[in-house]
Write a protein that holds these residues in place. Structure first.
Motif: not given
Length: 329
Positions: A74-78, A94-102
């Motif tokens: 799914s989509s992610f944020e870094i 750097a942290e990778l997050l999905q669904d607002n969870a690290t």
């Protein structure tokens, strides 16, 4: 989707000294149902390379990542933050997050990679021609090495040409001199080695995808003879912690170096505990040509290859059902 397209992050915004990058995990680059850990880490490295692109420290030197939980397709944020900026090195968090969870947290050191050289009056280098230098650990030239396919656990396996090393395979046999007993000093463990290259001529090895290559070695429990893995069952080997130390910049395409094939050598010395916790040490090497390429094997070809990166990781051994369940969440 090509790996170069699947490792694709875009700067989204900056807020409170944090740069946020966004992207999408591609379903092809999975181990069964879960994105390959090296592929996930490659997204973080790529975001940080973009972050450092116009600085005096543009290259990844060392990466440490802790995988807190499995990622999904799914989509992610870094989220990238500069921890310290110095003259020679920059430290990033750097942290990778999905669904607002690290999902993954990492510490990266950036600098400027230098090509292998024994020049410099005061330099200390363990590189050829030093008799203490580490040498290419693969036995065969990729043009004529025995061929193999990557494990069917890898959805992306058909995108690669790969070889095998019978000499390394034989070291894992129960009859091998590598086996130990009560009088042995050191020794033991299981080894793995291949040449691996992209089939698509539009793909190339880049600094960002080195973590992916460092995470596709066959895990040690699978390398054991059948009589020693009867209780293994169908398993998954999720990575908990992974490090990458980049040694040298990538070579340009030439008669001595391929730009889409690399050598992989790994060694595991310990597996233990109820969750089969295991270590893995991996080296990533340059290649003189592509797998099966019709080239003349030149004298001294081995002397021109060098180690691009070394990696260590801690992984677990768990039932494959855990992996498949993650894919349904």
């Amino acid at each position: 989707m090509l790996l170069g397209d699947a490792i694709n992050v875009t700067h989204f915004k900056s807020s409170n000294n944090v740069d946020i990058y966004i992207g999408q995990m591609d379903a092809e680059w999975c181990i069964r149902s879960v994105p390959n850990g090296g592929y996930v880490l490659a997204q973080i490295v790529q975001a940080c390379i973009q972050q450092q692109r116009n600085t005096t420290t543009p290259d990844p030197i060392h990466v440490t990542a802790h995988f807190l939980s499995a990622t999904s397709t799914s989509s992610f944020e870094i989220h990238v933050r500069v921890q310290k900026r110095g003259r020679n090195f920059t430290n990033l968090l750097a942290e990778l997050l999905q669904d607002n969870a690290t999902k993954v947290t990492s510490h990266l050191i950036f600098g400027a990679l230098e090509p292998p050289s024994d020049s410099g009056k005061d330099a200390i280098n363990l590189i050829p021609p030093s008799p203490y230098a580490r040498r290419l650990p693969l036995h065969h030239h990729p043009s004529n090495a025995p061929r193999k396919q990557l494990s069917d656990r890898y959805k992306f396996g058909s995108r690669f040409d790969a070889t095998q090393e019978p000499e390394i395979v034989s070291r894992n046999a129960i009859s091998s001199p590598q086996r130990t007993n009560s009088s042995t000093v050191g020794g033991g463990g299981l080894d793995y080695g291949i040449w691996c290259g992209f089939k698509d001529k539009g793909e190339t090895v880049i600094l960002a995808n080195i973590p992916f290559f460092a995470d596709i070695s066959t895990n040690a429990p699978v390398l054991l003879p059948k009589e020693y893995r009867q209780r293994l069952g169908r398993s998954w080997f999720p990575t908990m912690v992974m490090t990458i130390e980049y040694k040298f910049p990538l070579p340009k395409l030439s008669k001595d170096h391929s730009n889409r094939t690399i050598g992989i050598f790994s060694s595991t010395k310990f597996i233990h505990g109820t969750m089969g916790r295991q270590d893995m040490y991996t080296e990533i090497w340059t290649a003189p040509c592509d797998v099966g390429e019709n080239v003349e094997v030149a004298d001294g070809w081995r002397d021109k290859q060098f180690c691009l990166a070394v990696s260590t990781q801690m992984a677990l051994t768990v039932p494959i059902a855990w992996n498949l369940a993650k894919g349904k969440l």
